[in-house]
Design an enzyme around this catalytic site. Structure first.
Site, PDB file in Angstrom:
ATOM      1  N   CYS A   2     -20.303 -10.832   5.794  1.00  0.00           N
ATOM      2  CA  CYS A   2     -20.956 -11.928   5.065  1.00  0.00           C
ATOM      3  C   CYS A   2     -21.349 -11.500   3.648  1.00  0.00           C
ATOM      4  O   CYS A   2     -21.584 -10.325   3.394  1.00  0.00           O
ATOM      5  CB  CYS A   2     -22.205 -12.365   5.809  1.00  0.00           C
ATOM      6  SG  CYS A   2     -21.882 -12.692   7.537  1.00  0.00           S
ATOM      7  N   ARG A  27     -16.013 -11.915   1.012  1.00  0.00           N
ATOM      8  CA  ARG A  27     -16.605 -11.182   2.130  1.00  0.00           C
ATOM      9  C   ARG A  27     -16.631 -12.002   3.418  1.00  0.00           C
ATOM     10  O   ARG A  27     -16.853 -11.464   4.501  1.00  0.00           O
ATOM     11  CB  ARG A  27     -18.044 -10.768   1.791  1.00  0.00           C
ATOM     12  CG  ARG A  27     -18.143  -9.864   0.589  1.00  0.00           C
ATOM     13  CD  ARG A  27     -19.579  -9.492   0.332  1.00  0.00           C
ATOM     14  NE  ARG A  27     -20.132  -8.745   1.445  1.00  0.00           N
ATOM     15  CZ  ARG A  27     -20.023  -7.439   1.610  1.00  0.00           C
ATOM     16  NH1 ARG A  27     -19.393  -6.729   0.725  1.00  0.00           N
ATOM     17  NH2 ARG A  27     -20.558  -6.849   2.666  1.00  0.00           N
ATOM     18  N   TRP A  76     -19.049 -14.697   7.701  1.00  0.00           N
ATOM     19  CA  TRP A  76     -17.905 -14.336   8.540  1.00  0.00           C
ATOM     20  C   TRP A  76     -18.480 -14.255   9.950  1.00  0.00           C
ATOM     21  O   TRP A  76     -19.252 -13.353  10.264  1.00  0.00           O
ATOM     22  CB  TRP A  76     -17.339 -12.983   8.093  1.00  0.00           C
ATOM     23  CG  TRP A  76     -16.076 -12.591   8.788  1.00  0.00           C
ATOM     24  CD1 TRP A  76     -14.800 -12.964   8.452  1.00  0.00           C
ATOM     25  CD2 TRP A  76     -15.943 -11.721   9.923  1.00  0.00           C
ATOM     26  NE1 TRP A  76     -13.900 -12.396   9.320  1.00  0.00           N
ATOM     27  CE2 TRP A  76     -14.559 -11.629  10.220  1.00  0.00           C
ATOM     28  CE3 TRP A  76     -16.840 -11.022  10.723  1.00  0.00           C
ATOM     29  CZ2 TRP A  76     -14.071 -10.866  11.274  1.00  0.00           C
ATOM     30  CZ3 TRP A  76     -16.360 -10.262  11.766  1.00  0.00           C
ATOM     31  CH2 TRP A  76     -14.985 -10.182  12.041  1.00  0.00           C
ATOM     32  N   ASN A 102     -26.402 -10.247   7.288  1.00  0.00           N
ATOM     33  CA  ASN A 102     -25.044  -9.724   7.444  1.00  0.00           C
ATOM     34  C   ASN A 102     -25.131  -8.617   8.474  1.00  0.00           C
ATOM     35  O   ASN A 102     -26.014  -7.765   8.383  1.00  0.00           O
ATOM     36  CB  ASN A 102     -24.550  -9.161   6.106  1.00  0.00           C
ATOM     37  CG  ASN A 102     -23.221  -8.443   6.242  1.00  0.00           C
ATOM     38  OD1 ASN A 102     -22.389  -8.818   7.060  1.00  0.00           O
ATOM     39  ND2 ASN A 102     -23.027  -7.407   5.446  1.00  0.00           N
ATOM     40  N   GLY A 103     -24.242  -8.611   9.468  1.00  0.00           N
ATOM     41  CA  GLY A 103     -24.267  -7.546  10.474  1.00  0.00           C
ATOM     42  C   GLY A 103     -24.382  -8.121  11.868  1.00  0.00           C
ATOM     43  O   GLY A 103     -24.099  -9.299  12.096  1.00  0.00           O
ATOM     44  N   GLU A 481       2.439  -0.241   5.768  1.00  0.00           N
ATOM     45  CA  GLU A 481       1.612  -0.995   4.825  1.00  0.00           C
ATOM     46  C   GLU A 481       2.269  -2.336   4.475  1.00  0.00           C
ATOM     47  O   GLU A 481       1.594  -3.371   4.400  1.00  0.00           O
ATOM     48  CB  GLU A 481       1.363  -0.144   3.570  1.00  0.00           C
ATOM     49  CG  GLU A 481       0.620  -0.821   2.443  1.00  0.00           C
ATOM     50  CD  GLU A 481      -0.767  -1.361   2.808  1.00  0.00           C
ATOM     51  OE1 GLU A 481      -1.260  -1.073   3.902  1.00  0.00           O
ATOM     52  OE2 GLU A 481      -1.333  -2.096   1.988  1.00  0.00           O
ATOM     53  N   LYS A 485       0.483  -5.972   5.189  1.00  0.00           N
ATOM     54  CA  LYS A 485       0.290  -6.970   4.124  1.00  0.00           C
ATOM     55  C   LYS A 485       0.870  -8.313   4.558  1.00  0.00           C
ATOM     56  O   LYS A 485       0.267  -9.356   4.367  1.00  0.00           O
ATOM     57  CB  LYS A 485       0.994  -6.546   2.820  1.00  0.00           C
ATOM     58  CG  LYS A 485       0.344  -5.471   2.001  1.00  0.00           C
ATOM     59  CD  LYS A 485      -0.827  -5.896   1.165  1.00  0.00           C
ATOM     60  CE  LYS A 485      -2.138  -5.696   1.868  1.00  0.00           C
ATOM     61  NZ  LYS A 485      -2.625  -4.372   2.008  1.00  0.00           N
ATOM     62  N   GLU A 488      -1.265 -10.026   7.362  1.00  0.00           N
ATOM     63  CA  GLU A 488      -2.556 -10.593   6.976  1.00  0.00           C
ATOM     64  C   GLU A 488      -2.423 -11.775   6.013  1.00  0.00           C
ATOM     65  O   GLU A 488      -3.268 -12.658   6.005  1.00  0.00           O
ATOM     66  CB  GLU A 488      -3.532  -9.532   6.459  1.00  0.00           C
ATOM     67  CG  GLU A 488      -3.179  -8.831   5.181  1.00  0.00           C
ATOM     68  CD  GLU A 488      -4.246  -7.799   4.767  1.00  0.00           C
ATOM     69  OE1 GLU A 488      -3.884  -6.872   4.046  1.00  0.00           O
ATOM     70  OE2 GLU A 488      -5.419  -7.926   5.155  1.00  0.00           O
ATOM     71  N   HIS A 504      14.977   3.821  19.819  1.00  0.00           N
ATOM     72  CA  HIS A 504      14.171   4.044  21.028  1.00  0.00           C
ATOM     73  C   HIS A 504      13.501   2.759  21.509  1.00  0.00           C
ATOM     74  O   HIS A 504      12.590   2.820  22.322  1.00  0.00           O
ATOM     75  CB  HIS A 504      13.128   5.130  20.772  1.00  0.00           C
ATOM     76  CG  HIS A 504      13.752   6.463  20.461  1.00  0.00           C
ATOM     77  ND1 HIS A 504      14.442   7.200  21.394  1.00  0.00           N
ATOM     78  CD2 HIS A 504      13.832   7.168  19.298  1.00  0.00           C
ATOM     79  CE1 HIS A 504      14.908   8.310  20.827  1.00  0.00           C
ATOM     80  NE2 HIS A 504      14.547   8.306  19.551  1.00  0.00           N
ATOM     81  N   LYS A 601     -13.246  -9.077   3.584  1.00  0.00           N
ATOM     82  CA  LYS A 601     -12.893  -7.920   2.765  1.00  0.00           C
ATOM     83  C   LYS A 601     -13.535  -6.634   3.271  1.00  0.00           C
ATOM     84  O   LYS A 601     -12.891  -5.600   3.365  1.00  0.00           O
ATOM     85  CB  LYS A 601     -13.341  -8.183   1.329  1.00  0.00           C
ATOM     86  CG  LYS A 601     -13.049  -7.068   0.354  1.00  0.00           C
ATOM     87  CD  LYS A 601     -11.593  -7.064  -0.002  1.00  0.00           C
ATOM     88  CE  LYS A 601     -11.220  -5.945  -0.952  1.00  0.00           C
ATOM     89  NZ  LYS A 601      -9.775  -5.686  -0.894  1.00  0.00           N
TER      90      LYS A 601
HETATM   91  C1  AGP Z   1      -6.063  -4.347   3.793  1.00  0.00           C
HETATM   92  O1  AGP Z   1      -5.323  -5.244   3.075  1.00  0.00           O
HETATM   93  C2  AGP Z   1      -7.229  -4.766   4.489  1.00  0.00           C
HETATM   94  N1  AGP Z   1      -7.848  -5.904   4.049  1.00  0.00           N
HETATM   95  C3  AGP Z   1      -7.951  -3.788   5.366  1.00  0.00           C
HETATM   96  O2  AGP Z   1      -7.007  -3.207   6.196  1.00  0.00           O
HETATM   97  C4  AGP Z   1      -8.786  -2.674   4.673  1.00  0.00           C
HETATM   98  O3  AGP Z   1      -7.954  -1.784   4.026  1.00  0.00           O
HETATM   99  C5  AGP Z   1      -9.636  -1.967   5.738  1.00  0.00           C
HETATM  100  O4  AGP Z   1     -10.493  -2.907   6.343  1.00  0.00           O
HETATM  101  C6  AGP Z   1     -10.430  -0.808   5.194  1.00  0.00           C
HETATM  102  O5  AGP Z   1     -11.346  -1.217   4.225  1.00  0.00           O
HETATM  103  P1  AGP Z   1     -12.076  -0.166   3.291  1.00  0.00           P
HETATM  104  O6  AGP Z   1     -11.033   0.488   2.476  1.00  0.00           O
HETATM  105  O7  AGP Z   1     -13.038  -0.974   2.487  1.00  0.00           O
HETATM  106  O8  AGP Z   1     -12.765   0.814   4.202  1.00  0.00           O
END
Ligand code: AGP
Length: 606
Positions: A2, A27, A76, A102-103, A481, A485, A488, A504, A601
């Site tokens: 959040c 966030r 969130w 938040n939390g 990676e 990407k 998500e 395999h 984020k």
């Molecule tokens: C990547 O595109 C993500 N949104 C996610 O995997 C991110 O890298 C991960 O949550 C780690 O975040 P941080 O680097 O802030 O620890």
């Protein structure tokens, strides 16, 4: 998770609070809400709506109250779905005390039963609502002293939290607290701010105060008092925010992600400043390297992929054994860790709970911590023995791009530094590699100048149900990676495989027309030859292959050319087209690029 904003000062609070929420919406964006005092002792004016901040903004008009303080939240969801009722702020039964959070409060069920037994009436399914009722009782017990009440309440809570509260009896005052979740203070002139992230107030002030674990902050327009839970007043730790306000704006780009992709050459250059060509001697000061026998990199998501690339570079250059662990798994398997282990947490935000908890576990077993982080003053660097800051600037899009590329740079810098320390590589080699690193900003620029055809090509696959990514050696984490990407952003099934693993099992996924991206950066290498065989294998089964390479790949249907560089550095160049594919696919499928569904984020819950 959040986003939290509090403002008290000379302006009408609605403007800075909404502006802060807009900047923090990355966030969390399930719902948003705001609470403003409209008269001493009167019920607070509260507006909250499920959905994005825009939904809330639509309900506000010229008749919305003018007040000089207020708190706002963008959510969130964890406990309780994203509905109007579960949106924050939550209120006490008199409607005079508002709280945002938040939390996760782990003991909320027992608190709720206790409070209901005392006659408190609950209206939401959230864990947060228990806290506002608890705070209401504590405030009464402390004769209206909200900060003292907050200290008592924090002592009773289990879990992680940033909390902000405001009461209409004392409308200029906002009280906040934090445990395992971010909260920073913005110091203004006749106005002060509280927020999850400096981006919320960066246009108003560049002066910020750090808050430590279990600290409570009490702000008015002209005062800031920080205490621990025992009530002792603590000295403030002020720092200057180096980010430029424009860094948190879209600046003409259609999305933050696109802007951040194009900022990568600068982010790399900034991260290298003062750390190459003879300036890297102090990189690990604060760490006793002489006794290190093993390195463990811990990270999540994209940062984990940077760590996987780091393993190749650090092991090869330093001769030290490197393990890379998913932070969320690490501490639950009772890993072997002691004073001879160097832990490298990698985190853009510096607040990722999984990474933080894994790091704390290792620290409690004697390990030294050398973190890689992009966010000054965040918890992970604060609790580390030494830090290498990446200089990517604020990354607003949920999908990480420029932060990833600078994490790769950090891995190379660390590998070269450790290699000199262990004596595995020569000073000449280091100088050569530093020169190669220094060329990367221009080379990434070149990639960006040539990706246009890739955007058209990507759209051809917009209705595909799946996309696969293949790579070997450092091309494998690059493929992982690329797949992350795409998942998500495009909400498309995607997987990354090591080329050699195809046979395999994964090759069974290939069907007529399946798009496959082959990461095979340097054509004249043994690995590229092996990858060429993999390309033949998938093509023979109907796949359409897009190769990312510095040369011709006759077997591929399409080739995206990237410049040549040292093998270990190739992920820096190869990942850029993968980011563009994910971006373009998200746009083509009509998805929200900067705020993909279900994500946030900064993931501050385990
Ligand atoms: C990547 O595109 C993500 N949104 C996610 O995997 C991110 O890298 C991960 O949550 C780690 O975040 P941080 O680097 O802030 O620890």
């Amino acid at each position: 998770m959040c986003g939290i904003v509090g403002y008290t000062g000379k302006s009408s609070a609605l403007t800075p609070v909404l502006e802060g929420l807009r900047r923090l919406e990355y966030r969390g964006y399930d719902s948003a809400g705001i609470a403003i005092p409209v008269g001493i002792g009167q019920p607070l004016w509260v507006e909250k709506r499920a959905g994005k901040l825009g939904n809330l903004e639509q309900t506000l008009d010229g008749t919305s109250p003018q007040s000089h303080s207020g708190i706002g939240h963008t959510r969130w969801a964890t406990h309780g779905g994203p509905t109007d009722r579960n949106a924050h702020p939550h209120l006490d039964n008199e409607g005079k005390l508002a709280l945002i959070h938040n939390g996760i409060i782990e003991n909320y069920v027992e608190l709720r039963s206790e409070l209901e037994a005392k006659g408190h009436h609950f209206v939401s399914e959230t864990d947060t609502e228990s806290v506002v009722h608890l705070l209401s009782d504590a405030r009464k017990a402390h004769d209206g002293d909200l900060a003292a009440a907050m200290r008592d309440v924090c002592a009773r809570l289990r879990g992680s939290f940033t909390l902000l509260a405001i009461h209409s009896d004392d409308p200029d005052r906002i009280v906040g607290a934090r445990r395992n979740s971010p909260l920073v203070v913005g110091v203004g002139d006749g106005e002060n701010f509280l927020a999850s992230d400096v981006a919320a107030f960066i246009t108003h002030t560049k002066r910020a105060l750090e808050l430590g674990q279990d600290e409570v902050v009490d702000i008015t327009p002209t005062s800031i008092v920080i205490t621990n839970l025992a009530g002792d007043v603590l000295p403030p730790h002020e720092y200057e925010i180096s980010w430029d306000a424009s860094a948190a704006e879209r600046g003409g780009f259609s999305h933050f992600m696109l802007k951040e992709i194009y900022e990568q050459p600068k982010a790399i250059a900034d991260t290298l400043i003062g750390r190459i060509n003879g300036f890297d001697a102090h990189l690990t000061s604060g760490i006793d390297l002489a006794h290190i026998k093993k390195i463990v990199i811990i990270a999540a998501g994209t940062a984990f992929h940077a760590g996987l690339v780091g393993k190749y570079a650090i092991e090869q250059w330093s001769g030290l054994a490197v393990e890379v662990e998913l932070a969320s798994e690490y501490r639950y398997r009772e890993p072997i860790v002691d004073r001879t282990t160097l832990i490298i947490p990698i985190s853009q935000s510096g607040e990722t709970m999984d990474t933080l908890m894994a790091m704390r576990y290792a620290k409690s077993h004697g390990a030294q911590i050398f973190s890689v982080c992009n966010t000054n003053g965040s918890t992970i660097p604060r609790e580390s023995d030494a830090v290498l800051y990446t200089i990517a600037g604020p990354e607003i899009a949920v999908a990480s791009t420029k932060a990833f590329i600078t994490q790769l740079i950090a891995m190379y810098l660390i590998g070269l530094h450790l290699g000199q320390f262990t004596g595995v590589i020569t000073a000449e080699f280091v100088a050569q590699m530093h020169d190669e690193l220094a060329e990367l900003p221009d080379k990434v620029e070149q990639v960006l100048e040539t990706v246009e055809p890739l955007r058209t090509l990507t759209r051809q696959f917009k209705d595909s149900s799946s996309m696969l990514f293949l790579g070997r050696h450092v091309g494998f984490p690059t493929a992982l990676e690329g797949a992350l990407k795409l998942k998500e952003l495009a909400y498309m099934h995607a997987e990354g495989f090591a080329g050699g693993e195809l046979k395999h099992g994964p090759i069974a996924l290939i069907d007529i027309g399946t798009p496959v991206v082959a990461v095979m950066p340097n054509v004249d290498t043994l690995l590229a030859e092996k990858m060429a065989s993999n390309v033949q294998e998938v093509k023979a089964r109907g796949a359409v292959v897009i190769a990312i390479s510095n040369g011709e790949v006759p077997a591929a249907n399409h080739v995206i050319r990237i410049p040549s560089t040292h093998d270990l550095l190739t992920p820096v160049l190869a990942v850029v087209p993968l980011q563009v594919i994910a971006y373009e696919m998200a746009v083509a499928r009509g998805n929200d690029v900067d705020q993909p569904r279900n994500l946030a984020k900064s993931v501050t819950v385990e």
